[in-house]
Design a protein around this motif. Structure first.
Motif, mmCIF file in Angstrom:
data_model
loop_
_atom_site.group_PDB
_atom_site.id
_atom_site.type_symbol
_atom_site.label_atom_id
_atom_site.label_comp_id
_atom_site.label_asym_id
_atom_site.label_seq_id
_atom_site.Cartn_x
_atom_site.Cartn_y
_atom_site.Cartn_z
ATOM 1 N N SER B 27 0.818 -1.019 -0.001
ATOM 2 C CA SER B 27 -0.047 0.057 0.073
ATOM 3 C C SER B 27 0.752 1.268 -0.095
ATOM 4 C CB SER B 27 -0.858 0.038 1.264
ATOM 5 O OG SER B 27 -2.221 0.198 0.926
ATOM 6 N N SER B 83 -9.419 0.421 9.562
ATOM 7 C CA SER B 83 -8.263 0.583 8.610
ATOM 8 C C SER B 83 -9.019 -0.348 7.439
ATOM 9 C CB SER B 83 -6.947 0.138 9.112
ATOM 10 O OG SER B 83 -6.149 1.010 9.899
ATOM 11 N N VAL B 87 -8.945 1.060 3.395
ATOM 12 C CA VAL B 87 -7.698 0.741 2.152
ATOM 13 C C VAL B 87 -8.485 0.077 1.197
ATOM 14 C CG1 VAL B 87 -5.886 -0.739 1.724
ATOM 15 C CG2 VAL B 87 -6.210 0.613 3.970
ATOM 16 N N ASN B 125 -5.043 4.949 1.125
ATOM 17 C CA ASN B 125 -4.231 3.683 1.369
ATOM 18 C C ASN B 125 -3.089 4.037 2.021
ATOM 19 O OD1 ASN B 125 -4.543 1.241 -0.399
ATOM 20 N ND2 ASN B 125 -4.907 2.557 -1.885
ATOM 21 N N SER B 129 -2.561 2.148 6.196
ATOM 22 C CA SER B 129 -1.374 1.316 6.494
ATOM 23 C C SER B 129 -0.520 1.603 7.361
ATOM 24 C CB SER B 129 -0.643 1.489 5.060
ATOM 25 O OG SER B 129 -1.659 1.247 4.009
ATOM 26 N N CYS B 186 -4.256 -3.036 -4.259
ATOM 27 C CA CYS B 186 -4.371 -2.411 -2.909
ATOM 28 C C CYS B 186 -5.369 -3.044 -2.210
ATOM 29 C CB CYS B 186 -4.539 -0.593 -2.984
ATOM 30 S SG CYS B 186 -3.059 -0.059 -3.702
ATOM 31 N N GLY B 190 -5.519 -4.470 1.515
ATOM 32 C CA GLY B 190 -6.443 -4.056 2.750
ATOM 33 C C GLY B 190 -6.924 -5.154 3.481
#
Lengths: 227, 504
Positions: B27, B83, B87, B125, B129, B186, B190
């Protein structure tokens, strides 16, 4: 060997100077030639032999060489028009899209630009006023020319030439156009999307599996504690 | 750990955390490397749309500005949803942005698709991360940070030739389409950001019985948030109980009270200053090399050397920063790295010829990697993992301005004086100044923290019982609550560290 670029009519002097290691030779004589033709009127100074040339048109361009009589030593001057750079790698475009091809002349300003399209072994000039909805030629500046090809089809694939006209001659640059159908990048695109979906699914499944396992372990643990 | 109800479990410091580090690697790599990698297509696109180079360069600038500027939005979303969803959504946004860019018919559409949409996706992103590392690691956090940040040079080295290959085979439209698919990876990163903190919900149920609504809100947010190690997470939210309701609500999403936090302010000022001179040398290294007569390929090779040294330097710095000698003094190490960076730039004009520049590139790569590896680690160290989410958002939007200003100021200096050395001197001076500032201020900060530690110890009796007692919590002041969590577990683990903290 030396390359000399000339774009307009000019007078030029070429001279060959002898290196000191040949001074011991007797009877030094230098001849100037263009192809098979010998040139008279050599200006001789102490160690150099020169010629004066008036370059007025294309016929005077070419390779001039000076040769030392008896020996095999010679020097060659190539008088030429400025070179036009095309593009080595093909320009990739898609059906229905527009392609822009650019030719540049470095340092020298051409009088005119012409574009050609290779059809089989022939080169056909591109007339943008005739086919105004297909080709658009414009020059951003005198040194740069743009050829815009609209509504691309498979037939537009091939080799194109941009020709710059100078006072002393013409010079060409080569460009290649490659037309692809939209399916071509679509395949890797779908492959990568599939890979992403598969990986995400695997990760989530693994997570659910390990959560279940954890919950089972904890249940056992609690039961043990109660005892 | 579930046996001890009163003590919340610390972050795993391993296990699934390493998968999270890999996800962060991917990411962060995309977020930092992608704007630079796209530059390969600019020449062709410039000819296609018939624009000037500076108009095309705006695409990169907009992308970079959005990635940094959308930081607070990212932080708010992470505070709210965690998170992982952020993401995955960010990855989808990047993919959509690039795929729609493949069908653009004007430069303005490119600004929107590549600049805004993809930039925003990358912002979504980047922040989560960095945040997730703070949630999974404490003891080994510097290593985790170093490894994750190494994603940037690795991705750059991969993207540059990949972009060239895609361009040669598919033209810029096809390349954008395929890059959109690549950015969807990505989402895979995630998916690896498994939320942790379900176990801490046990501790939270005691607090909710208090009956204070504000506290309840804070605490449930905490349960979602996966708080920091020791069991004092509630304390960090406690300081807001005196404030108004609307302030609390805002602070729930984006913690503006950070601006009263001494360590945060020090970090902010130092970093904003540093970024003025951080990126300009990289941007101008190749042009400078060509300017002093080096050919194009060797100049490009200098950047490759830089990237390779950078790649190795980041995890190595992480390991060094994690060692027991450096970890408690990590702020000093960070200031040293920045000053070292500045010294490199100041010495660069003395480098003559290709060999000199190669040596400069090696040291620059080393210094650059060191600073980047610790960039977020030091912020986490100062602010604590719980408030890090908001902190990183606020920091990135402040840095956004100087990051964008740095290269153009350098460019203006070069154009005005016609000589690159003033740009290097400016960058070097700015960074040495930033490094010195951070060094001095952190020395002051460490002393103040040690003093507050002593005061706190005098008041409390048993650190473990505070969690179940209401009175003990109220006595704690804001400062100790924020920084205490950072130092406590380390102290409990290693005696040496404890002496260090109290002794300074």
């Amino acid at each position: 060997e030396k390359n000399i670029t000339l774009d307009s009519a000019t007078g030029i002097e070429l001279s060959c100077r002898l290196d000191s290691k040949y001074f011991h030779l007797k009877n030094l004589q230098m001849t100037w030639k263009r192809g098979n033709e010998t040139i008279e009127h050599i200006n001789k100074t102490e160690n150099s032999w020169g010629i004066q040339l008036k370059i007025l048109d294309n016929s005077k361009l070419g390779s001039y060489s000076c040769t030392l009589k008896g020996e095999e030593i010679s020097a060659i001057f190539h008088l030429q028009v400025p070179k036009i750079e095309g593009k080595e790698k093909p320009i990739v475009s898609y059906e229905g899209d527009t392609a822009v091809m650019i030719c540049k002349s470095f340092g020298y300003t051409p009088i005119a630009w012409t574009w050609y399209r290779t059809n089989g072994s022939e080169q056909i000039a591109i007339n943008d006023s005739l086919l105004a909805d297909k080709y658009v030629i414009n020059s951003v500046s005198a040194n740069v020319t743009h050829l815009k090809i609209l509504k691309l089809t498979r037939e537009d694939d091939g080799v194109y030439w941009c020709e710059a006209a100078f006072e002393l001659g013409k010079s060409k640059g080569k460009l290649k156009l490659k037309i692809l159908s939209f399916m071509v990048p679509l395949k890797p695109f779908l492959a990568i999307v599939a890979e992403v979906v598969i990986l995400v699914t695997i990760i989530f499944l693994y997570e659910m599996y390990s959560k279940k396992k954890c919950a089972e372990d904890e249940k056992e643990f609690d039961q043990v504690e109660q005892l | 750990p579930s046996a001890n109800v009163g003590r919340a479990p610390g972050p795993p410091d391993g296990g699934w955390g390493w998968a999270g580090v890999f996800g962060a690697f991917v990411s962060i790599g995309f977020a930092y490397a992608f704007p630079k990698g796209v530059a390969i297509f600019f020449k062709e696109i410039q000819g296609f749309f018939g624009t000037s180079y500076s108009e095309i360069a705006w695409v990169s600038s907009i992308m970079l500005a959005t990635t940094y500027g959308a930081g607070p939005i990212s932080s708010i979303l992470v505070n709210r949803y965690g998170s992982r969803p952020v993401v995955i959504f960010g990855g989808l946004l990047c993919g959509i942005g690039m795929v729609s860019a493949a069908f653009c018919t004007s430069i303005l559409q490119l600004y929107i698709c590549v600049g805004f949409i993809t930039g925003f996706g990358l912002a979504l992103n980047l922040q989560p991360s960095v945040i997730i590392i703070g949630k999974y690691f404490l003891k080994r956090r510097p290593i985790a940070n170093g490894l994750a940040m190494a994603g940037s040079p690795v991705m750059l080295c991969t993207l540059a030739p990949l972009n060239q290959f895609l361009f040669d085979n598919f033209g810029w439209r096809g390349s954008f389409l395929i890059l959109g698919a690549i950015l969807l990876n990505c989402c895979v990163a995630g998916a690896l950001f498994r939320p942790i903190g379900a176990a801490t919900a046990l501790v939270k149920t005691q607090a909710t019985e208090e009956g204070k609504d504000a506290l309840k809100e804070e605490v449930t947010k905490d349960a979602m948030e996966m708080s920091n190690p020791t069991g004092v997470p509630m304390e960090t939210k406690m300081e807001e109980e005196g404030g108004k309701d609307c302030c609390e609500k805002i602070n729930k999403y984006l913690d503006f009270s950070l601006f009263k936090h001494r360590g945060f302010l020090i970090y902010l000022i130092g970093n904003v200053l540093m970024f003025l001179g951080f990126f300009a040398p990289i941007v101008f290294l190749a042009p400078y090399a060509k300017h002093i007569g080096i050919d194009e390929y060797s100049a490009a090779f200098l950047l490759s050397i830089l990237a390779i040294v950078d790649m190795i330097a980041r995890p190595t710095t992480g390991i060094i920063a994690n060692s027991k000698w450096v970890r408690p003094r990590i702020q000093y190490f960070f200031s040293f790295a920045i000053a070292f960076n500045g010294a490199c730039h100041l010495l660069c004009p003395l480098a003559s010829g290709y060999t000199g520049l190669v040596i400069y590139s090696v040291f620059f790569g080393l210094a650059f990697g060191m600073v980047c590896a610790m960039l977020f680690e030091t912020l986490m160290d100062l602010v604590g993992a719980a408030r890090f989410t908001s902190a990183v958002g606020l920091v990135t939007i402040a840095e956004c301005c100087t990051i964008l200003l740095g290269p153009p100021i350098g460019g203006t200096l070069i154009d005005t004086f016609g000589d690159y050395k003033y740009m290097f001197i400016k960058c070097g001076a700015v960074m040495v100044l930033a490094g010195t500032f951070l060094f001095i201020m952190n020395y002051y900060n460490y002393r103040m923290l040690a003093k507050e530690e002593k005061e706190r110890k005098a008041k409390e009796e048993d650190p473990k019982s505070v969690r179940t007692e209401n009175e003990g919590r109220n006595n704690w002041n804001k400062e100790t609550a924020q920084d205490g969590p950072e130092l406590e577990p380390l102290r409990e683990e290693q005696e040496g560290l404890k002496k260090e903290v109290n002794g300074t």
